[in-house]
Design a protein around this motif. Structure first.
Motif, PDB file in Angstrom:
ATOM      1  N   SER A  68      22.252 -77.580  52.675  1.00  0.00           N
ATOM      2  CA  SER A  68      22.347 -77.146  51.287  1.00  0.00           C
ATOM      3  C   SER A  68      21.994 -78.293  50.349  1.00  0.00           C
ATOM      4  O   SER A  68      21.564 -78.084  49.226  1.00  0.00           O
ATOM      5  N   HIS A  69      22.167 -79.529  50.823  1.00  0.00           N
ATOM      6  CA  HIS A  69      21.754 -80.672  50.017  1.00  0.00           C
ATOM      7  C   HIS A  69      20.235 -80.730  49.894  1.00  0.00           C
ATOM      8  O   HIS A  69      19.704 -81.162  48.883  1.00  0.00           O
ATOM      9  N   GLN A  70      19.569 -80.272  50.923  1.00  0.00           N
ATOM     10  CA  GLN A  70      18.105 -80.188  50.834  1.00  0.00           C
ATOM     11  C   GLN A  70      17.734 -79.274  49.661  1.00  0.00           C
ATOM     12  O   GLN A  70      16.802 -79.549  48.911  1.00  0.00           O
ATOM     13  N   LEU A  71      18.505 -78.199  49.491  1.00  0.00           N
ATOM     14  CA  LEU A  71      18.247 -77.256  48.402  1.00  0.00           C
ATOM     15  C   LEU A  71      18.665 -77.820  47.045  1.00  0.00           C
ATOM     16  O   LEU A  71      18.089 -77.491  46.013  1.00  0.00           O
ATOM     17  N   GLU A  72      19.662 -78.681  47.074  1.00  0.00           N
ATOM     18  CA  GLU A  72      20.206 -79.214  45.823  1.00  0.00           C
ATOM     19  C   GLU A  72      19.402 -80.406  45.307  1.00  0.00           C
ATOM     20  O   GLU A  72      19.294 -80.612  44.088  1.00  0.00           O
ATOM     21  N   HIS A  73      18.847 -81.206  46.216  1.00  0.00           N
ATOM     22  CA  HIS A  73      18.155 -82.432  45.794  1.00  0.00           C
ATOM     23  C   HIS A  73      17.105 -82.236  44.697  1.00  0.00           C
ATOM     24  O   HIS A  73      17.097 -82.991  43.719  1.00  0.00           O
ATOM     25  N   PRO A  74      16.220 -81.230  44.812  1.00  0.00           N
ATOM     26  CA  PRO A  74      15.222 -81.072  43.736  1.00  0.00           C
ATOM     27  C   PRO A  74      15.860 -80.826  42.367  1.00  0.00           C
ATOM     28  O   PRO A  74      15.317 -81.238  41.354  1.00  0.00           O
ATOM     29  N   LEU A  75      17.023 -80.167  42.376  1.00  0.00           N
ATOM     30  CA  LEU A  75      17.693 -79.904  41.092  1.00  0.00           C
ATOM     31  C   LEU A  75      18.113 -81.210  40.426  1.00  0.00           C
ATOM     32  O   LEU A  75      18.047 -81.363  39.211  1.00  0.00           O
ATOM     33  N   SER A  76      18.545 -82.162  41.245  1.00  0.00           N
ATOM     34  CA  SER A  76      18.945 -83.445  40.664  1.00  0.00           C
ATOM     35  C   SER A  76      17.733 -84.291  40.310  1.00  0.00           C
ATOM     36  O   SER A  76      17.736 -85.011  39.322  1.00  0.00           O
ATOM     37  N   ILE A  77      16.672 -84.184  41.099  1.00  0.00           N
ATOM     38  CA  ILE A  77      15.470 -84.974  40.806  1.00  0.00           C
ATOM     39  C   ILE A  77      14.844 -84.529  39.473  1.00  0.00           C
ATOM     40  O   ILE A  77      14.567 -85.330  38.602  1.00  0.00           O
ATOM     41  N   PHE A  78      14.635 -83.215  39.343  1.00  0.00           N
ATOM     42  CA  PHE A  78      13.871 -82.734  38.183  1.00  0.00           C
ATOM     43  C   PHE A  78      14.736 -82.398  36.970  1.00  0.00           C
ATOM     44  O   PHE A  78      14.271 -82.403  35.846  1.00  0.00           O
ATOM     45  N   PHE A  79      16.012 -82.069  37.215  1.00  0.00           N
ATOM     46  CA  PHE A  79      16.837 -81.644  36.077  1.00  0.00           C
ATOM     47  C   PHE A  79      18.120 -82.456  35.924  1.00  0.00           C
ATOM     48  O   PHE A  79      18.977 -82.112  35.115  1.00  0.00           O
ATOM     49  N   ASP A  80      18.255 -83.485  36.750  1.00  0.00           N
ATOM     50  CA  ASP A  80      19.407 -84.374  36.669  1.00  0.00           C
ATOM     51  C   ASP A  80      20.742 -83.599  36.741  1.00  0.00           C
ATOM     52  O   ASP A  80      21.710 -83.947  36.062  1.00  0.00           O
ATOM     53  N   ILE A  81      20.778 -82.580  37.559  1.00  0.00           N
ATOM     54  CA  ILE A  81      22.006 -81.807  37.752  1.00  0.00           C
ATOM     55  C   ILE A  81      22.867 -82.518  38.805  1.00  0.00           C
ATOM     56  O   ILE A  81      22.354 -82.945  39.838  1.00  0.00           O
ATOM     57  N   ALA A  82      24.164 -82.674  38.538  1.00  0.00           N
ATOM     58  CA  ALA A  82      25.053 -83.357  39.492  1.00  0.00           C
ATOM     59  C   ALA A  82      25.084 -82.579  40.810  1.00  0.00           C
ATOM     60  O   ALA A  82      24.997 -81.346  40.807  1.00  0.00           O
ATOM     61  N   PRO A  83      25.208 -83.311  41.947  1.00  0.00           N
ATOM     62  CA  PRO A  83      25.187 -82.627  43.245  1.00  0.00           C
ATOM     63  C   PRO A  83      26.177 -81.456  43.326  1.00  0.00           C
ATOM     64  O   PRO A  83      25.812 -80.371  43.770  1.00  0.00           O
ATOM     65  N   GLY A  84      27.405 -81.648  42.861  1.00  0.00           N
ATOM     66  CA  GLY A  84      28.398 -80.575  42.948  1.00  0.00           C
ATOM     67  C   GLY A  84      27.948 -79.335  42.191  1.00  0.00           C
ATOM     68  O   GLY A  84      28.092 -78.202  42.669  1.00  0.00           O
ATOM     69  N   ALA A  85      27.364 -79.545  41.013  1.00  0.00           N
ATOM     70  CA  ALA A  85      26.909 -78.418  40.204  1.00  0.00           C
ATOM     71  C   ALA A  85      25.724 -77.728  40.870  1.00  0.00           C
ATOM     72  O   ALA A  85      25.639 -76.493  40.895  1.00  0.00           O
ATOM     73  N   GLY A  86      24.826 -78.514  41.427  1.00  0.00           N
ATOM     74  CA  GLY A  86      23.698 -77.926  42.139  1.00  0.00           C
ATOM     75  C   GLY A  86      24.167 -77.118  43.336  1.00  0.00           C
ATOM     76  O   GLY A  86      23.643 -76.037  43.634  1.00  0.00           O
ATOM     77  N   LEU A  87      25.176 -77.631  44.006  1.00  0.00           N
ATOM     78  CA  LEU A  87      25.675 -76.963  45.213  1.00  0.00           C
ATOM     79  C   LEU A  87      26.405 -75.663  44.892  1.00  0.00           C
ATOM     80  O   LEU A  87      26.325 -74.695  45.648  1.00  0.00           O
ATOM     81  N   SER A  88      27.149 -75.643  43.782  1.00  0.00           N
ATOM     82  CA  SER A  88      27.837 -74.395  43.430  1.00  0.00           C
ATOM     83  C   SER A  88      26.826 -73.302  43.121  1.00  0.00           C
ATOM     84  O   SER A  88      27.082 -72.121  43.317  1.00  0.00           O
ATOM     85  N   ILE A  89      25.647 -73.712  42.697  1.00  0.00           N
ATOM     86  CA  ILE A  89      24.584 -72.737  42.419  1.00  0.00           C
ATOM     87  C   ILE A  89      23.919 -72.233  43.708  1.00  0.00           C
ATOM     88  O   ILE A  89      23.776 -71.039  43.918  1.00  0.00           O
ATOM     89  N   VAL A  90      23.526 -73.196  44.562  1.00  0.00           N
ATOM     90  CA  VAL A  90      22.695 -72.770  45.705  1.00  0.00           C
ATOM     91  C   VAL A  90      23.482 -72.361  46.954  1.00  0.00           C
ATOM     92  O   VAL A  90      22.988 -71.592  47.778  1.00  0.00           O
ATOM     93  N   PHE A  91      24.721 -72.865  47.114  1.00  0.00           N
ATOM     94  CA  PHE A  91      25.406 -72.639  48.389  1.00  0.00           C
ATOM     95  C   PHE A  91      25.673 -71.162  48.690  1.00  0.00           C
ATOM     96  O   PHE A  91      25.373 -70.688  49.797  1.00  0.00           O
ATOM     97  N   PRO A  92      26.227 -70.406  47.723  1.00  0.00           N
ATOM     98  CA  PRO A  92      26.472 -68.984  48.026  1.00  0.00           C
ATOM     99  C   PRO A  92      25.180 -68.233  48.390  1.00  0.00           C
ATOM    100  O   PRO A  92      25.181 -67.403  49.297  1.00  0.00           O
TER     101      PRO A  92
END
Lengths: 388, 388
Positions: free
Chosen positions: A268-292
């Protein structure tokens, strides 16, 4: 159960009023000149900086300071660290912060002893053979970097977020004082908790399908996080809940709780990483979006485990297997929402037309050791499921 | 949650066909002359001896052998070990066996570098400052000695069974191959499982009253043991169940699963030790006899925890608090009985008139760090409860 080898050399010092131990721990290691590394200065406000500096002075430890590590740590700061380490001939690094500061310390500790650019190692084109000793004082429980051998970094010039592991970068000593986290914002606390939950869930769904005891342990950690993060939303200075959450964060990624598994899959971090790279979204916030959404996309491949999850975490006993799993995923998403975490890409300000770019980045960098290898098309589907 | 410090330096190698790793592990440590220590020769029959010796020879490790360690290890064998270590100038000990062999190795490893008789250290009248490196190949999962800093020994001349802990006696490398336990008798397997359960229960009832996550983890370990020991009674060569049990045995006493607790209280072991000293009863068998009675004697002082136990381990939800606890204790005793373990002192051949002598011995040696300090009269009452 898979064969495994386990050894973790980190000395963990956990509890109230432990920050001041940093001085004697460094001294006992025979080190007298260190780099003091931290983020954006929140440690001035909560007394951590003062306590650490006092302890260093009392023990005759000389130090150079470097600050400004970002929440999503960047390679340029690593290079800056390495320069100071070399120029000042420093013998150790004290990282005061969360995963971002600790990972910057790890990359610099290895990089200062590496013959070429440390980014090579992140890309898998080089191997570390030594590193400068690292001491940590944790200020946010999230990544678990305080007691593991993993380091994640963004190369901001190349838009890549990558990781490496090495036995040489385990912190020598890690100090975890739960009270140091009283001043975290609700958002930081929630992001940290969701980051930890995601790591636990990844191990649970992917790694430990053959070990009853590890399933039990991971379920216990999940229930504990769910209970105590809810307390902390209203009582940020509840020591007991801070301690429970801090312990839950150390455990799943220090190796002990993933033994018998295939390691830390980080899908799920693979899915979250681009969110932090391009939109500077914190890992936890990115994960709450993509994990479910990730769960929804893959559950059929291991449905028994997801049914177990529905039962053990949310007490769901009724319905078909699919109904139970989907209900559990919905409850997890509702839980994240109730904590104030974002649960859709749209809500995080991402446009639908950006999804393809994000998917391409995730697919390119995907080095996840996972039973579900996700291609670009899979990732795009998951992002679409995460959009609204 | 209590403050704690945690560090465990043991390298754990776990899985199938790992016994042969012993040669390279010793070699990598720069050691070329060791003592090979074991028990009564069961390792000749199950192939462990052969595999280990082959691995040592292939790696050019010279070794002297010493065997005959008893199930309740005795100080005289420790003295014998120390003599051989010194005479032959050996640099390491390979302990092939269970807790008895490993604890003999630990006492000898420390004793060979101690200026006086090592028994002083057991009695709390001396401190260890170094020890010879220890390597273990585990043959029975029971005491958890393979990954901890504890050593328990009987001084047969003085009728005392005592323990000490020291950071210097952690095994350097521990090899746990669950398949090495296929040839254990039903009785040995059951005794080992009950020994582990007792350690977990002690931590659970005494140590971890302030940590939700550790309660969850310990409950998970208990449920896993209960499930898999029942499989092993009928299928001694079920690899998966051997592995689950072996992992459950390593975990509770290696420090990781008692963090945030007051350590390993060993109160029921205080009650069990006289049984092994005077009647040579295996620890697991002694514990299946005394543990339920100990629970009955003390539960009122921490009734909430015992009610939780009744619910989480046996699913008991009905009745008054006392009824629920007493029902759970009865179910635990029935479970031990169903495994073929003894559940009364009478059944173990002990006469009612011996109880006072046993109680006096237990009270004299009681160094248990426990929230329930048991005096001689308490202990006698518990023995009486355990009689029939």
């Amino acid at each position: 159960m898979n064969n495994f080898m386990f050894k973790n050399p980190t000395k963990l010092i956990f509890g109230r009023d432990t920050v001041q131990r940093i001085g004697e721990e460094v001294k006992e290691s025979g080190i007298d000149k260190v780099l003091l590394l931290y983020g954006k200065g929140s440690i001035y406000k909560n007394g951590i900086y003062e306590a650490a500096v006092k302890a260093l002075k009392e023990n005759g430890i000389e130090f150079k300071e470097l600050s400004g590590v970002k929440a999503n740590p960047e390679l340029s700061k690593v290079h800056e660290c390495i320069e100071v380490l070399k120029k000042e001939n420093l013998q150790g690094i004290i990282a005061i912060g969360g995963g971002s500061v600790i990972d910057t310390a790890k990359a610099a500790a290895a990089g200062a002893r590496y013959e070429s650019d440390i980014w090579q190692v992140f890309e898998g084109n080089g191997e570390i053979k030594e590193a400068i000793p690292i001491f940590t004082v944790l200020t946010i429980s999230s990544a678990g970097s305080e007691m593991n051998s993993c380091c994640i970094m963004t190369n901001e010039d190349e838009n890549k977020k990558m990781a490496f592991t090495s036995d040489y970068i385990y912190p020598k000593v890690s100090i975890v004082d739960p009270a140091a986290q009283f001043t975290l914002s609700k958002e930081q606390t929630v992001n940290g908790a969701i980051d930890v939950m995601s790591r636990v869930l990844e191990l649970y769904f992917e790694g430990v399908k053959n070990s009853d005891v590890m399933d039990e342990v991971l379920e216990g950690i999940l229930r504990t996080i769910i209970k105590h993060v809810q307390v902390l939303i209203n009582e940020p200075d509840n020591y007991n809940s801070r301690a429970e959450l801090a312990l839950c964060a150390v455990l799943p990624t220090n190796g002990y709780y993933s033994i018998g598994t295939k390691g830390c899959p980080l899908v799920s971090h693979q899915l979250e990483h681009p969110l932090s790279i391009f939109f500077d979204i914190a890992p936890g916030a990115g994960l709450s979006i993509v994990f479910p959404s990730w769960m929804k996309y893959v559950y059929k491949y291991n449905i028994k485990k997801f049914v177990r999850f529905a039962n053990k975490i949310f007490g769901i006993e009724q319905g078909t297997e699919d109904e139970r799993v989907l209900k559990a995923i919905e409850l997890l998403r509702d839980f994240y929402k109730s904590l104030g975490a974002p649960v859709s890409l749209k809500e995080a300000g991402i446009r639908y037309e950006d999804l393809a770019k994000l998917a391409a980045n995730a697919a390119e960098l995907g080095n996840a050791r996972t039973i579900w290898v996700l291609g670009k098309e899979d990732i795009l589907q998951i992002y679409k499921l995460s959009y609204e």
